[in-house]
Design a protein around this motif. Structure first.
Motif, PDB file in Angstrom:
ATOM      1  N   ASP A 121      34.331 -14.246  71.448  1.00 13.30           N
ATOM      2  CA  ASP A 121      32.897 -14.058  71.305  1.00 13.30           C
ATOM      3  C   ASP A 121      32.469 -13.484  69.954  1.00 13.30           C
ATOM      4  OD1 ASP A 121      30.529 -14.643  72.492  1.00 13.30           O
ATOM      5  OD2 ASP A 121      30.462 -12.855  73.743  1.00 13.30           O
ATOM      6  N   PRO A 122      33.044 -12.367  69.531  1.00  6.60           N
ATOM      7  CA  PRO A 122      32.551 -11.835  68.254  1.00  6.60           C
ATOM      8  C   PRO A 122      33.054 -12.655  67.067  1.00  6.60           C
ATOM      9  CG  PRO A 122      34.375 -10.509  69.019  1.00  6.60           C
ATOM     10  CD  PRO A 122      34.090 -11.536  70.092  1.00  6.60           C
ATOM     11  N   VAL A 123      32.275 -12.638  66.021  1.00  4.07           N
ATOM     12  CA  VAL A 123      32.722 -13.211  64.747  1.00  4.07           C
ATOM     13  C   VAL A 123      33.513 -12.111  64.049  1.00  4.07           C
ATOM     14  CG1 VAL A 123      31.959 -14.055  62.501  1.00  4.07           C
ATOM     15  CG2 VAL A 123      30.774 -14.801  64.569  1.00  4.07           C
ATOM     16  N   TYR A 124      34.716 -12.420  63.619  1.00  5.68           N
ATOM     17  CA  TYR A 124      35.579 -11.419  62.985  1.00  5.68           C
ATOM     18  C   TYR A 124      35.219 -11.269  61.514  1.00  5.68           C
ATOM     19  CZ  TYR A 124      38.424 -11.162  67.139  1.00  5.68           C
ATOM     20  OH  TYR A 124      38.856 -10.954  68.422  1.00  5.68           O
ATOM     21  N   THR A 125      35.253 -10.023  61.046  1.00  5.85           N
ATOM     22  CA  THR A 125      34.906  -9.700  59.665  1.00  5.85           C
ATOM     23  C   THR A 125      36.150  -9.237  58.917  1.00  5.85           C
ATOM     24  OG1 THR A 125      32.707  -8.987  60.379  1.00  5.85           O
ATOM     25  CG2 THR A 125      33.439  -8.255  58.196  1.00  5.85           C
ATOM     26  N   PHE A 126      36.299  -9.735  57.687  1.00  9.90           N
ATOM     27  CA  PHE A 126      37.406  -9.365  56.816  1.00  9.90           C
ATOM     28  C   PHE A 126      36.822  -8.865  55.502  1.00  9.90           C
ATOM     29  CE2 PHE A 126      38.736 -12.467  59.842  1.00  9.90           C
ATOM     30  CZ  PHE A 126      39.987 -12.036  60.256  1.00  9.90           C
ATOM     31  N   CYS A 127      37.344  -7.766  54.976  1.00  7.71           N
ATOM     32  CA  CYS A 127      36.762  -7.118  53.794  1.00  7.71           C
ATOM     33  C   CYS A 127      37.623  -7.289  52.541  1.00  7.71           C
ATOM     34  CB  CYS A 127      36.583  -5.628  54.072  1.00  7.71           C
ATOM     35  SG  CYS A 127      35.383  -5.309  55.379  1.00  7.71           S
ATOM     36  N   ARG A 128      36.937  -7.227  51.403  1.00 10.55           N
ATOM     37  CA  ARG A 128      37.580  -7.309  50.085  1.00 10.55           C
ATOM     38  C   ARG A 128      38.405  -8.594  49.925  1.00 10.55           C
ATOM     39  NH1 ARG A 128      37.861  -2.624  52.273  1.00 10.55           N
ATOM     40  NH2 ARG A 128      40.030  -2.768  52.879  1.00 10.55           N
ATOM     41  N   VAL A 129      37.841  -9.691  50.394  1.00  2.69           N
ATOM     42  CA  VAL A 129      38.516 -10.995  50.299  1.00  2.69           C
ATOM     43  C   VAL A 129      38.083 -11.665  48.996  1.00  2.69           C
ATOM     44  CG1 VAL A 129      38.826 -13.249  51.368  1.00  2.69           C
ATOM     45  CG2 VAL A 129      38.493 -11.229  52.818  1.00  2.69           C
ATOM     46  N   PRO A 130      39.017 -11.955  48.098  1.00 10.90           N
ATOM     47  CA  PRO A 130      38.659 -12.655  46.862  1.00 10.90           C
ATOM     48  C   PRO A 130      38.093 -14.043  47.174  1.00 10.90           C
ATOM     49  CG  PRO A 130      40.871 -11.736  46.716  1.00 10.90           C
ATOM     50  CD  PRO A 130      40.431 -11.614  48.149  1.00 10.90           C
ATOM     51  N   GLU A 131      37.151 -14.487  46.363  1.00  6.80           N
ATOM     52  CA  GLU A 131      36.515 -15.777  46.613  1.00  6.80           C
ATOM     53  C   GLU A 131      37.517 -16.928  46.599  1.00  6.80           C
ATOM     54  OE1 GLU A 131      32.645 -18.447  45.384  1.00  6.80           O
ATOM     55  OE2 GLU A 131      32.944 -16.516  44.416  1.00  6.80           O
ATOM     56  N   ASN A 132      38.540 -16.841  45.752  1.00  5.53           N
ATOM     57  CA  ASN A 132      39.518 -17.922  45.703  1.00  5.53           C
ATOM     58  C   ASN A 132      40.280 -18.053  47.025  1.00  5.53           C
ATOM     59  OD1 ASN A 132      40.987 -15.448  44.836  1.00  5.53           O
ATOM     60  ND2 ASN A 132      42.703 -16.858  44.632  1.00  5.53           N
ATOM     61  N   VAL A 133      40.472 -16.944  47.741  1.00  2.00           N
ATOM     62  CA  VAL A 133      41.136 -17.005  49.047  1.00  2.00           C
ATOM     63  C   VAL A 133      40.247 -17.755  50.033  1.00  2.00           C
ATOM     64  CG1 VAL A 133      41.943 -15.626  51.014  1.00  2.00           C
ATOM     65  CG2 VAL A 133      42.516 -14.942  48.679  1.00  2.00           C
ATOM     66  N   PHE A 134      38.948 -17.465  50.023  1.00  2.00           N
ATOM     67  CA  PHE A 134      38.006 -18.198  50.876  1.00  2.00           C
ATOM     68  C   PHE A 134      38.033 -19.689  50.556  1.00  2.00           C
ATOM     69  CE2 PHE A 134      33.600 -19.951  50.985  1.00  2.00           C
ATOM     70  CZ  PHE A 134      33.498 -20.112  52.362  1.00  2.00           C
ATOM     71  N   ARG A 135      37.984 -20.039  49.277  1.00  2.00           N
ATOM     72  CA  ARG A 135      37.973 -21.455  48.867  1.00  2.00           C
ATOM     73  C   ARG A 135      39.267 -22.165  49.293  1.00  2.00           C
ATOM     74  NH1 ARG A 135      32.930 -22.398  48.528  1.00  2.00           N
ATOM     75  NH2 ARG A 135      31.857 -20.836  47.309  1.00  2.00           N
ATOM     76  N   GLU A 136      40.394 -21.502  49.102  1.00  2.00           N
ATOM     77  CA  GLU A 136      41.670 -22.091  49.523  1.00  2.00           C
ATOM     78  C   GLU A 136      41.715 -22.247  51.044  1.00  2.00           C
ATOM     79  OE1 GLU A 136      44.730 -19.561  47.982  1.00  2.00           O
ATOM     80  OE2 GLU A 136      44.341 -20.138  45.911  1.00  2.00           O
ATOM     81  N   PHE A 137      41.188 -21.260  51.758  1.00  2.00           N
ATOM     82  CA  PHE A 137      41.176 -21.270  53.216  1.00  2.00           C
ATOM     83  C   PHE A 137      40.392 -22.465  53.750  1.00  2.00           C
ATOM     84  CE2 PHE A 137      39.785 -18.521  57.110  1.00  2.00           C
ATOM     85  CZ  PHE A 137      40.732 -19.116  57.909  1.00  2.00           C
ATOM     86  N   ILE A 138      39.178 -22.667  53.273  1.00  2.00           N
ATOM     87  CA  ILE A 138      38.342 -23.751  53.803  1.00  2.00           C
ATOM     88  C   ILE A 138      38.852 -25.136  53.417  1.00  2.00           C
ATOM     89  CG2 ILE A 138      36.266 -22.336  54.014  1.00  2.00           C
ATOM     90  CD1 ILE A 138      35.211 -23.678  51.455  1.00  2.00           C
ATOM     91  N   SER A 139      39.676 -25.199  52.386  1.00  2.00           N
ATOM     92  CA  SER A 139      40.196 -26.507  51.974  1.00  2.00           C
ATOM     93  C   SER A 139      41.668 -26.697  52.345  1.00  2.00           C
ATOM     94  CB  SER A 139      40.007 -26.704  50.472  1.00  2.00           C
ATOM     95  OG  SER A 139      40.737 -25.741  49.749  1.00  2.00           O
TER      96      SER A 139
END
Length: 68
Positions: free
Chosen positions: A32-50
């Motif tokens: 149910d809850p959306v999980y939050t992660f802190c201090r994540v570099p943008e490149n990690v997000f970009r690599e994750f979604i792709s």
């Protein structure tokens, strides 16, 4: 502002990222809850979604590393 991206995964619906706060959000299909992660570099997000396997990327590079 949070950027949300829908992903193709058996466990994850969508992933959000706020570049200003460096917070990433993961909306898992079976929880149910959306999980939050802190201090994540943008490149990690970009690599994750792709990533070829979003679930595998999560377990290798995110889980237990960016707790708030």
């Amino acid at each position: 502002m949070t950027e949300w991206v829908s992903v193709s995964s058996t466990a994850i619906c969508r992933i959000g990222y706020d570049a200003e706060s460096m917070r990433m959000y993961i909306d898992f299909k079976d929880s149910d809850p959306v999980y939050t992660f802190c201090r994540v570099p943008e490149n990690v997000f970009r690599e994750f979604i792709s990533a070829r396997s979003v679930g595998r990327y999560y377990h290798q590079y995110i889980k237990d590393r960016y707790d708030c």
